[in-house]
Write an enzyme that holds these catalytic residues in place. Structure first.
Site, PDB file in Angstrom:
ATOM      1  CG  HIS A  64       3.435   6.921   4.381  1.00 21.30           C
ATOM      2  ND1 HIS A  64       3.264   8.004   3.381  1.00 21.30           N
ATOM      3  CD2 HIS A  64       3.264   7.864   5.156  1.00 21.30           C
ATOM      4  CE1 HIS A  64       3.608   8.999   3.256  1.00 21.30           C
ATOM      5  NE2 HIS A  64       4.220   9.020   5.075  1.00 21.30           N
ATOM      6  CG  HIS A  94       3.078   0.077  10.856  1.00 20.90           C
ATOM      7  ND1 HIS A  94       4.012   0.475  12.566  1.00 20.90           N
ATOM      8  CD2 HIS A  94       4.210   0.027  10.422  1.00 20.90           C
ATOM      9  CE1 HIS A  94       5.198  -0.134  11.958  1.00 20.90           C
ATOM     10  NE2 HIS A  94       6.088   0.025  10.422  1.00 20.90           N
ATOM     11  CG  HIS A  96       5.096  -2.614   5.870  1.00 26.52           C
ATOM     12  ND1 HIS A  96       5.542  -1.432   5.341  1.00 26.52           N
ATOM     13  CD2 HIS A  96       5.426  -2.526   7.562  1.00 26.52           C
ATOM     14  CE1 HIS A  96       6.612  -0.247   6.467  1.00 26.52           C
ATOM     15  NE2 HIS A  96       6.073  -1.592   8.116  1.00 26.52           N
ATOM     16  CD  GLU A 106       8.910  -2.463   5.286  1.00 22.91           C
ATOM     17  OE1 GLU A 106       9.036  -1.489   6.932  1.00 22.91           O
ATOM     18  OE2 GLU A 106       9.030  -1.484   4.399  1.00 22.91           O
ATOM     19  CG  HIS A 119       6.857  -3.620  11.080  1.00 25.39           C
ATOM     20  ND1 HIS A 119       7.611  -2.836  10.053  1.00 25.39           N
ATOM     21  CD2 HIS A 119       7.975  -4.746  10.591  1.00 25.39           C
ATOM     22  CE1 HIS A 119       8.225  -3.298   8.728  1.00 25.39           C
ATOM     23  NE2 HIS A 119       8.951  -4.708   9.554  1.00 25.39           N
ATOM     24  CB  THR A 199      11.533   0.213   6.569  1.00 30.04           C
ATOM     25  OG1 THR A 199      10.238   0.230   7.065  1.00 30.04           O
ATOM     26  CG2 THR A 199      11.692  -1.211   7.833  1.00 30.04           C
TER      27      THR A 199
HETATM   28  C1  LIG Z   1       7.191   4.222  13.401  1.00 29.40           C
HETATM   29  C2  LIG Z   1       7.864   3.935  12.491  1.00 29.40           C
HETATM   30  C3  LIG Z   1       7.853   4.792  11.533  1.00 29.40           C
HETATM   31  C4  LIG Z   1       8.750   5.195  11.065  1.00 29.40           C
HETATM   32  N1  LIG Z   1       9.279   3.635  10.896  1.00 29.40           N
HETATM   33  C5  LIG Z   1       8.594   2.468  11.018  1.00 29.40           C
HETATM   34  S1  LIG Z   1       9.423   0.553  10.606  1.00 29.40           S
HETATM   35  N2  LIG Z   1       8.301   0.470   9.120  1.00 29.40           N
HETATM   36  O1  LIG Z   1      10.650   0.490  10.928  1.00 29.40           O
HETATM   37  O2  LIG Z   1       8.593   0.014  11.788  1.00 29.40           O
HETATM   38  N3  LIG Z   1       8.012   2.920  12.450  1.00 29.40           N
HETATM   39 ZN   LIG Z   2       6.835  -0.419   9.410  1.00 30.51          ZN
END
Ligand SMILES: Cc1ccnc(S(N)(=O)=O)n1
Ligand SMILES: [Zn+2]
Length: 261
Positions: A64, A94, A96, A106, A119, A199
């Site tokens: 993802h 990570h 997006h 996002e 993030h 998210t």
């Molecule tokens: C580690 C993790 C899992 C799910 N979602 C997120 S996020 N996109 O909200 O940062 N981070």
């Molecule tokens: Zn994220």
């Protein structure tokens, strides 16, 4: 099985609620941030990220996104201050992003989206024993969100984009030591903050969001390297490029978004 969610027509954000009912909860993320509707809260102090002794471990493709994981066995790399009542330990970061020329952040600002969003995920190790426990607890996590806009090459992002070919396929992971995410922060740490959720599934409503107002600039060339990542595994014959891996803004449902100075 529970992990076939994605960003396509058949498994995208509008369908996640079937498997993850929290998707229709009261504090979902991301949101559209409308600056002139914000309450400026003078009691909100500065956020203080301290990543000096941080220990990156590896970089991986989970199908993802691409994530850099950190050793979170002690308080070497934490974020504190601002809306946080404890130091939160850095677990991973990570990204997006969109498709070629499309936007991929996002969170949006007054309806405008950026090319990408970084993030940095942290967890409250004072109140909880593990990241997993914190991730299901209200405000157990703090995610620092940084917007990426296209412009000049980012001086340090190449250390990440140069490693992406090693994690092209879903499920791949490779060593990634000695990377300090401090180099990805913009010059100003002014922020917006609100209570929200992960998210991506499982969409736990456990996140204190801290979104930096100032974006960092990266080049289209650097961003294009993220799009050569695949959301499919090496053994799969169908190759699907990883792009547009963002959830659209969710209903605010009466939440207050506060602004630091
Ligand atoms: C580690 C993790 C899992 C799910 N979602 C997120 S996020 N996109 O909200 O940062 N981070
Ligand atoms: Zn994220």
């Amino acid at each position: 099985s529970g992990n076939n969610w994605g960003y396509g027509k058949e498994n995208g954000p509008s369908l996640w609620h079937k498997q993850y009912p929290t998707a229709k909860g009261s504090r979902q993320s991301p949101i559209d941030i409308v600056p002139h509707q914000l309450s400026h809260d003078p009691s909100l102090g500065p956020i203080v990220p301290n990543y000096d002794q941080c220990t990156s471990l590896n970089i991986s493709n989970n199908g993802h996104s691409v994530a850099v994981e950190f050793d979170d066995s002690d308080d070497r790399s934490v974020i504190r201050g601002g809306p946080l009542d404890n130091p939160y330990r850095l677990k991973q970061f990570h990204f997006h992003w969109g498709g070629k020329g499309c936007h991929g952040s996002e969170h949006t600002v007054a309806g405008n989206s950026y090319a990408s969003e970084l993030h940095l995920v942290h967890w409250n190790a004072v109140k909880y024993k593990t990241y997993e426990e914190a991730a299901t607890a209200p405000n157990g996590l703090a995610v620092l969100g940084i917007f990426l806009q296209t412009g000049d090459d980012h001086r340090w992002l190449h250390t990440i984009t140069d490693a992406l070919y090693m994690v092209k396929f879903k499920g791949s992971v490779t060593d990634f030591k000695g990377f300090n995410p401090k180099c990805l922060l913009p010059s100003s740490l002014h922020y917006w903050t609100y209570l929200g959720s992960l998210t991506t599934p499982p969409l736990h409503e456990s996140v204190i969001w801290i979104i930096l107002k100032e974006p960092i600039s990266v080049s289209e060339r650097q961003l294009s390297k993220f799009r050569m990542l695949l959301s499919t595994g090496e053994e799969e014959d169908q190759r699907i490029h990883m792009e547009n891996n963002f959830r659209p803004p969710q209903p605010l449902k009466g939440r207050r978004v506060r602004s630091s100075v």
